[in-house]
Design a protein around this motif. Structure first.
Motif, PDB file in Angstrom:
ATOM      1  N   ARG A 281      10.302 -33.130-111.515  1.00  0.00           N
ATOM      2  CA  ARG A 281       9.128 -32.734-110.740  1.00  0.00           C
ATOM      3  C   ARG A 281       9.345 -31.324-110.210  1.00  0.00           C
ATOM      4  NH1 ARG A 281       6.992 -35.463-105.048  1.00  0.00           N
ATOM      5  NH2 ARG A 281       5.210 -34.082-104.747  1.00  0.00           N
TER       6      ARG A 281
ATOM      7  N   PHE B 142       9.070 -28.213-107.664  1.00  0.00           N
ATOM      8  CA  PHE B 142       9.033 -27.968-106.226  1.00  0.00           C
ATOM      9  C   PHE B 142       8.910 -26.470-106.000  1.00  0.00           C
ATOM     10  CE2 PHE B 142      11.323 -26.975-102.228  1.00  0.00           C
ATOM     11  CZ  PHE B 142      10.440 -27.586-101.356  1.00  0.00           C
TER      12      PHE B 142
ATOM     13  N   GLY C 135       5.950 -22.358-100.991  1.00  0.00           N
ATOM     14  CA  GLY C 135       4.737 -23.054-100.581  1.00  0.00           C
ATOM     15  C   GLY C 135       3.483 -22.237-100.780  1.00  0.00           C
ATOM     16  N   GLU C 136       2.653 -22.184 -99.737  1.00  0.00           N
ATOM     17  CA  GLU C 136       1.352 -21.533 -99.827  1.00  0.00           C
ATOM     18  C   GLU C 136       1.435 -20.024 -99.947  1.00  0.00           C
ATOM     19  OE1 GLU C 136       0.365 -21.123 -95.051  1.00  0.00           O
ATOM     20  OE2 GLU C 136      -0.653 -22.641 -96.247  1.00  0.00           O
TER      21      GLU C 136
ATOM     22  N   TYR D 278      -3.314 -22.589-100.391  1.00  0.00           N
ATOM     23  CA  TYR D 278      -3.037 -24.024-100.434  1.00  0.00           C
ATOM     24  C   TYR D 278      -1.547 -24.250-100.623  1.00  0.00           C
ATOM     25  CZ  TYR D 278      -2.508 -23.433-105.480  1.00  0.00           C
ATOM     26  OH  TYR D 278      -2.083 -23.023-106.723  1.00  0.00           O
ATOM     27  N   ASN D 279      -1.110 -25.471-100.374  1.00  0.00           N
ATOM     28  CA  ASN D 279       0.301 -25.836-100.546  1.00  0.00           C
ATOM     29  C   ASN D 279       0.459 -26.560-101.883  1.00  0.00           C
ATOM     30  OD1 ASN D 279       2.929 -26.677-100.436  1.00  0.00           O
ATOM     31  ND2 ASN D 279       2.745 -27.824 -98.529  1.00  0.00           N
TER      32      ASN D 279
ATOM     33  N   ASN E 103       2.902 -28.026-103.074  1.00  0.00           N
ATOM     34  CA  ASN E 103       3.747 -29.222-102.974  1.00  0.00           C
ATOM     35  C   ASN E 103       2.974 -30.442-102.497  1.00  0.00           C
ATOM     36  OD1 ASN E 103       6.286 -27.876-103.657  1.00  0.00           O
ATOM     37  ND2 ASN E 103       6.057 -26.845-101.690  1.00  0.00           N
ATOM     38  N   ASN E 104       1.767 -30.230-101.986  1.00  0.00           N
ATOM     39  CA  ASN E 104       0.938 -31.337-101.517  1.00  0.00           C
ATOM     40  C   ASN E 104      -0.521 -30.994-101.816  1.00  0.00           C
ATOM     41  OD1 ASN E 104      -0.240 -33.514-100.277  1.00  0.00           O
ATOM     42  ND2 ASN E 104       0.289 -32.885 -98.194  1.00  0.00           N
ATOM     43  N   ARG E 105      -1.002 -31.484-102.948  1.00  0.00           N
ATOM     44  CA  ARG E 105      -2.326 -31.082-103.417  1.00  0.00           C
ATOM     45  C   ARG E 105      -3.369 -32.187-103.240  1.00  0.00           C
ATOM     46  NH1 ARG E 105       1.187 -29.246-107.520  1.00  0.00           N
ATOM     47  NH2 ARG E 105       0.505 -30.849-109.006  1.00  0.00           N
ATOM     48  N   ARG E 106      -3.108 -33.136-102.362  1.00  0.00           N
ATOM     49  CA  ARG E 106      -4.029 -34.269-102.211  1.00  0.00           C
ATOM     50  C   ARG E 106      -5.363 -33.868-101.593  1.00  0.00           C
ATOM     51  NH1 ARG E 106       0.160 -38.944 -99.936  1.00  0.00           N
ATOM     52  NH2 ARG E 106       1.481 -39.026-101.805  1.00  0.00           N
ATOM     53  N   THR E 107      -5.341 -32.910-100.694  1.00  0.00           N
ATOM     54  CA  THR E 107      -6.575 -32.553 -99.980  1.00  0.00           C
ATOM     55  C   THR E 107      -7.004 -31.111-100.249  1.00  0.00           C
ATOM     56  OG1 THR E 107      -5.278 -31.931 -98.019  1.00  0.00           O
ATOM     57  CG2 THR E 107      -6.084 -34.209 -98.144  1.00  0.00           C
ATOM     58  N   ILE E 108      -6.620 -30.575-101.390  1.00  0.00           N
ATOM     59  CA  ILE E 108      -6.949 -29.180-101.698  1.00  0.00           C
ATOM     60  C   ILE E 108      -8.433 -29.036-102.012  1.00  0.00           C
ATOM     61  CG2 ILE E 108      -6.603 -27.315-103.353  1.00  0.00           C
ATOM     62  CD1 ILE E 108      -3.787 -28.159-103.697  1.00  0.00           C
TER      63      ILE E 108
END
Length: 577
Positions: free
Chosen positions: A150, A152, A156-157, A266-267, A269-274
């Protein structure tokens, strides 16, 4: 009767016996052939029913900034899958398995029932090895694991729009991850294993093909400059209540993009709420009318024709100019006479329009095309747009004037930064690069060197002269640049949107031996003003100041010893008083 026929036709009986003997002989020979001479055939078919080749995932290549700081790294993860048929025999363990997977037991049970006849289904992907092993330790029949990787992103953003990201299968989907997917991806290997008829692993036989790791990729950006630009652009959007913004910093000599940031971001590493709009690399994909930031190129065209010298003047009174049904206005309500440097300092639309009428739009078009407006940058970045540089068969006065002061054409922030890097590089154009350049690339002279140097001096006066854009000054350095304020159009409507602007500033430093070119675009500021010299110039100043220090560029505008002594003497007198 039977004996009579056998006696009458003995050859028929012998023929049948002969055929039977031949068939038996063929069968015996085939058995001998398969067992002794062609035994590979039986072995291959036996292996096909028990030997399997499972893929060995390839380690995706490391992506770094120009100094080796990691921007994208691959970490091992565990993916759990299940044989739906085998799980049906262990229904008592479903609640325990669902709890370990963090799923609702009822939903999990319905999912397993729907896949009862399937021999393969994903349970969960991307677990850490420790998490995966805890679930495997439950010994639930039919649950198996696959080793994967995966991606990483340590920055980040801050570097998201440049670096991009990969999908769940570790394939590039945005940014440089997509543009260089083949380079980074590597080649998966193969492992030979023995499995029983239910697909259960019996023995790990051997590695038949080693996985080939992807190659490393060093980008041109400097993560220190990226953090600096990201912070200052974000702060400016908050301060002025702006909708969005972009900033691009270019190494004048090598064409390397040292920083490229956008807001919102956006981040990865965490794209759930992009939100999709936040994923757009606006510096590459958003086009806009550059406004007054192109006036230096119109002045360059005038000087290149030989019809104009820096000291030549234009009467811009009364501050407006009527062309048919259009009226060209100067924001600063200029009146009187301005030389070419004064036209840039006062950002006179009337002045640059009159110059354009004299030299013709073709000369301005040629210079703008040579510095990269309306042209592909060669970066091959996914989704990049080339903008639009109009080329009319017959140029009217209105089209000529608007081209000269930055309307009627569209550019990207990257193109604007590149164009200013050409001026800063004494008129030589160097190809842009998002990959670290270890050897200075070839350049092309697109603006005569003497003219480029003349315009450099003019742009220094735009900032340092009385009435100049003082907010763009950088302590300790002579800097050059030009502000711009462009009205915005709205898709699907004619004309410009009321009270909707882009604030722009582009320039380079140090002005006598430029190293960095920088473009700042802030979209729709809504608080405390919208002019480029007010909104974008301070961002330019702070980012350029930090960039010059981080790149160890020697200051060229330090106070003299006499000035220091005068300041010290004044301070001492003040202390005694």
């Amino acid at each position: 009767m039977i004996k009579l026929e056998g006696a009458l036709y003995p050859w028929r009986f012998r023929l049948v016996l002969l055929l039977l003997a031949v068939m038996v002989g063929a069968i015996v020979w085939r058995i001998i052939d398969l067992q002794i001479f062609d035994h590979d055939f039986l072995q291959a078919h036996g292996d096909a029913r028990s030997v399997r080749h499972i893929p060995i995932p390839a380690h995706r290549g490391l992506m770094t900034d120009r100094n080796g700081e990691p921007l994208a790294v691959s970490t091992p993860v565990t993916t759990l899958w299940a044989n739906g048929k085998e799980l049906q025999a262990a229904k008592a363990m479903w609640p325990t398995l669902a709890e370990a997977l963090g799923q609702k037991p009822d939903d999990f049970a319905r999912r397993l029932q729907a896949n009862a006849n399937r021999e393969f289904m994903y349970l969960v992907r991307g677990l850490t090895p420790e998490q995966g092993q805890k679930i495997l330790d439950l010994k639930v029949p039919g649950v198996y694991s696959i080793e994967e990787f995966r991606r990483f992103y340590p920055a980040g953003e801050v570097a998201a729009h440049v670096v991009g990201f990969t999908d769940v299968d570790d394939r590039g989907r945005e940014g440089m991850e997509l543009a260089f997917d083949e380079w980074l991806a590597g080649v998966p290997g193969k492992r030979q294993v023995l499995k029983d008829r239910r697909g259960r692993l019996i023995k790990d036989v051997q590695v038949t093909q080693n996985a080939k790791a992807g190659k490393a990729l060093a980008l041109s950006i400097d993560l220190r400059l990226q953090y600096l630009a990201h912070r200052e652009l974000r702060n400016a959007l908050v301060e002025f209540g702006a909708k969005a913004g972009s900033l691009v910093m270019v190494d004048v000599k090598t064409g390397e993009i040292l920083a490229m940031v956008n807001q919102p971001t956006y981040n990865p590493n965490n794209r759930r709420t992009i939100h999709p709009a936040a994923m757009r690399n606006r510096a590459m994909t958003d086009v806009f009318e550059p406004g007054s930031t192109v006036k230096p190129f119109s002045i360059s065209a005038a000087l290149e024709t030989g019809r104009w010298k820096p000291t030549d003047t234009v009467n811009v009174a009364p501050g407006w100019l009527r062309i048919g049904k259009y009226t060209i206005r100067d924001v600063s309500r200029n009146s009187g006479v301005l030389d070419l440097t004064g036209i840039l300092i006062k950002s006179s639309n009337v002045g640059v329009s009159k110059v354009a009428f004299d030299i013709g739009a073709e000369a301005i078009y040629s210079v703008m095309q040579q510095v990269g407006f309306g042209q592909d940058t060669g970066l091959s970045f996914p989704g990049e747009r080339v903008g639009n540089l109009p080329n009319h068969r017959k140029w009217g006065q209105a089209e000529t004037a608007t081209l000269a002061y930055g309307y009627g054409l569209s550019v990207t922030a990257v193109q604007l930064a590149h164009a200013y890097s050409v001026l800063a590089n004494n008129g030589r154009s160097v190809p842009l690069s998002l990959i670290r350049v270890d050897k200075t690339p070839d350049s092309v002279q697109v603006i005569p060197e003497d003219i480029a140097k003349t315009v450099q001096g003019m742009l220094q006066q735009v900032i340092e002269a009385p009435g100049g854009v003082y907010r763009a000054k950088v302590p300790g350095y002579h800097v050059a640049g030009k502000s711009g304020t462009a009205r915005k159009t709205t898709a699907g409507t004619k004309g410009y949107t009321p009270h909707s602007y882009r604030s722009l500033f582009a320039g380079f430093a140090p002005s006598h031996n430029p190293r960095i070119a920088l473009a700042v675009v802030i979209d729709e500021p809504t608080k405390d003003g919208y002019y480029g010299g007010l909104v974008s110039a301070p961002v330019y100043s702070r980012v350029m100041a930090g960039g010059l220090r981080l790149m160890n560029v020697t200051p060229d505008n330090l106070p003299s010893e006499e000035d220091v002594k005068t300041v010290d003497a004044t301070s001492n007198k003040g202390g005694r008083g």
